[in-house]
Write a protein that holds these residues in place. Sequence first.
Motif, mmCIF file in Angstrom:
data_model
loop_
_atom_site.group_PDB
_atom_site.id
_atom_site.type_symbol
_atom_site.label_atom_id
_atom_site.label_comp_id
_atom_site.label_asym_id
_atom_site.label_seq_id
_atom_site.Cartn_x
_atom_site.Cartn_y
_atom_site.Cartn_z
ATOM 1 N N TYR A 156 0.844 -1.193 0.000
ATOM 2 C CA TYR A 156 0.000 0.000 0.000
ATOM 3 C C TYR A 156 0.879 1.243 0.000
ATOM 4 O O TYR A 156 1.881 1.305 0.714
ATOM 5 N N SER A 157 0.497 2.216 -0.813
ATOM 6 C CA SER A 157 1.220 3.487 -0.776
ATOM 7 C C SER A 157 0.304 4.538 -0.170
ATOM 8 O O SER A 157 -0.770 4.814 -0.706
ATOM 9 N N GLU A 171 12.241 -1.901 -9.296
ATOM 10 C CA GLU A 171 13.325 -2.760 -8.807
ATOM 11 C C GLU A 171 13.731 -2.411 -7.383
ATOM 12 O O GLU A 171 14.090 -3.268 -6.595
ATOM 13 N N ASP A 172 13.673 -1.102 -7.056
ATOM 14 C CA ASP A 172 14.036 -0.737 -5.687
ATOM 15 C C ASP A 172 12.826 -0.753 -4.747
ATOM 16 O O ASP A 172 12.833 -0.134 -3.675
ATOM 17 N N GLY A 173 11.799 -1.466 -5.143
ATOM 18 C CA GLY A 173 10.691 -1.740 -4.231
ATOM 19 C C GLY A 173 9.751 -0.566 -3.998
ATOM 20 O O GLY A 173 9.108 -0.473 -2.951
ATOM 21 N N PRO A 184 4.997 2.258 -8.787
ATOM 22 C CA PRO A 184 5.377 2.766 -10.119
ATOM 23 C C PRO A 184 5.408 4.295 -10.176
ATOM 24 O O PRO A 184 6.057 4.881 -11.037
ATOM 25 N N THR A 185 4.747 4.956 -9.235
ATOM 26 C CA THR A 185 4.752 6.426 -9.191
ATOM 27 C C THR A 185 5.978 6.951 -8.441
ATOM 28 O O THR A 185 6.150 8.148 -8.287
ATOM 29 N N GLY A 186 6.787 6.038 -7.907
ATOM 30 C CA GLY A 186 7.959 6.459 -7.143
ATOM 31 C C GLY A 186 7.680 6.594 -5.646
ATOM 32 O O GLY A 186 8.579 6.875 -4.840
ATOM 33 N N ALA A 187 6.416 6.373 -5.258
ATOM 34 C CA ALA A 187 6.063 6.520 -3.835
ATOM 35 C C ALA A 187 6.519 5.305 -3.026
ATOM 36 O O ALA A 187 6.624 4.195 -3.565
#
Length: 508
Positions: free
Chosen positions: A126-127, A141-143, A146-149
Motif C-alpha cells: 500500500y502506498s 526494482e528498488d521496491g 510505479p509512481t515512485g512513492a
Amino acid sequence: MKDNFYITTPIFYVNDAPHIGHAYTSITCDVISRFKKLQNINTRFLTGCDEHGQKVESSAIKNNKTPQEFVDQYSQTFQAMMDKLNISNDDFIRTTETRHKESVKALWNKLKENGSIYKGKYAGWYSMRDEAFYSEKELTEDGKAPTGADVEWIEESSYFFALSKWQDKLLDYYEKNEDFIYPKSARKEVINFVKNGLTDLSISRTSFKWGINVPGDEEHVIYVWLDALTNYISALGYPEKTQQLNDYWPATHVIGKDILRFHAIYWPAFLMAANIQLPQKIVSHGWWTNDGEKISKSLGNTIDPIELVNQYGLDPVRYFLMKEITFGKDGNFSHDNLVSRVNSELANKVGNLLQRTCSFAFKHCNKALPDISTTDIDAIYNISLITKAQKTIKLCISEMDQYNISQVLEHIITLAEDANAYIDQEAPWSLKKTNPKKMQQILYTLLELMRYIGIMLQPFVPDAANKILNQLQVKQNQRKLEHLKREYALTSGATIDAPEPIFPRIEK
Ligand code: ME8
C-alpha cells in the motif's frame, strides 16, 4: 443525450496547501465550463476537497491537529484558491459533509446488497502517498510504487469489491465507446491495464480511523477512493432521484493522468455494479513539471498559484496556463516563459490593438465609437477580416469540443494579428484629413473585430474580457457566441470612456 453539461475537477487532498497543478485543473474546468455557457449550454461545475484517508490523518497528527481541525483549515485554503482564481464552480463538496457521507453509505449498501462486496483479508503493498494498492509485479526494482512513492506491506481484515468480474464488461464498454477516455494514449493505457487482468479491490481499512465507517461494521473505514469518487454523485444528491441528478448526470471528469486508473477503471466498475449510468467522459491531462520533475506536494517542488497571481495578475496567469501546454501533454513551468508569452501575445497583440484603436476613436471620433451608416456596417460584414472572425467561432467550438484548449487561444490571437496587420496596411491615421469617412469605417471594423476577440476571450481571461467589452459598450446581455453576428454589431456613435491599458506589459 442530455443537452446539459456537468463538469468536475478531482477533489483535492487537504494534506497541504494548493499548488499550480491544482490551479491548472481548476482553471481548465473553469474555462471549459465558461465556454459552454458562452454557447448557451446549461452547465454545472463541481469541485471540492477529499478530506478522509490515511494521508490526511497522518498530516493532521504531524501538525498537532485533530483531523477535523486540520481539514477545516485546509479546505478553506482550497476554497480561497478558487476565489482567487475566479473559478466559477456551482458547488464545492467536502467529503466530511453529511450529505456526502450519507451518499457513500447508500452506495456501499447497494453494492453490499447486490453481492458486489464481500469480506476477506488483504495482504499486500500500500502506498499512503497515492492512497493506492499495488501488486508485487507493479513495484519497481528498488521496491517502490510505479509512481515512485514508498509502499508498506499491510495485512488487514478487509472488505473487497469484486472488480475482477467487471473486466470483460469494462473492455467491452471501452471498445464500444471510443471517446469515453481522452486522449487516445490514456485510453490505450487503460485498456492494456485491464487486459492484464483485474483483481478484486480492497475497499476498507482497519489500521486507521479517519474515514466513513462501513455501515454495520464500525471497525472498518471505507477505502478513501470509493469514498472520494462518490463525490461526483453525492453533490447531486444521490441516492435520492433528485432533479439535479436527473438533469446533470453523467459528468465529464477532468483529471490529471496520475489518477486515471481510479476514474477510468474503478469508478466505472463501481457504477456498473450499482447500476448507475457511467460518466460521459474521462478527460486526462498532463503534468506541470519544474525542471522536468512533476510538481507535487510530496516532492516539495511546488509553485504557489496565489503568489503567481499576486506577482503577475490573475488573467495573465490563467492565460499562460491555458496557452503554454498543449492540453493532454506535460509542460515545464518557467517564469521567463510566462513573462514573454504574456508580453508577446496578450500585451503586444491584443492589448496594443485595443489601446491603439480605442485611443484613436476617443481622440478623433468625438469620444465615441465611429459613427457609420447601416450600409457601411453591412459592407464591413463582407470584408475578409470579419468573415474570417465568423469562421473562427466555429473553429473554436470544434477545437474546444476536442479539448484543444491552447488552439482555441491560438485562433483568437491570430485574429488580433490580422487586425494589427490591417491597421498597418490601412493606416487610418493618415486619413484623418483626407478621408475621415473611410477612417471611421476602418476603425469601426477593427473595433468590431475587437468585440469578437473580447467575447471569445471571456472564458479564459474573464476580468480583462469584461473590461474590453465594457470599453466597447457591448451590452451585458449580448456577450454570448450567438451575438457574434451583424445584428449585434457595435452601436455606431456610442460614447466611450478614455481607454485604460487592459494587458500592460510585465516588466522582468
Ligand atoms: O489525487 N500537474 O488529490 P490530489 C498538473 N484526492 N496537475 C496536477 C499536478 C501537476 N504537477 N499535480 C496535481 C487526489 N495535479 C485525490 C483525487 S478525485 C475523486 C480524488 C492535479 O490533491 C491533477 O488534477 O493529489 C491531479 O489529478 C490532482 O491535482 C491530484 O490532486
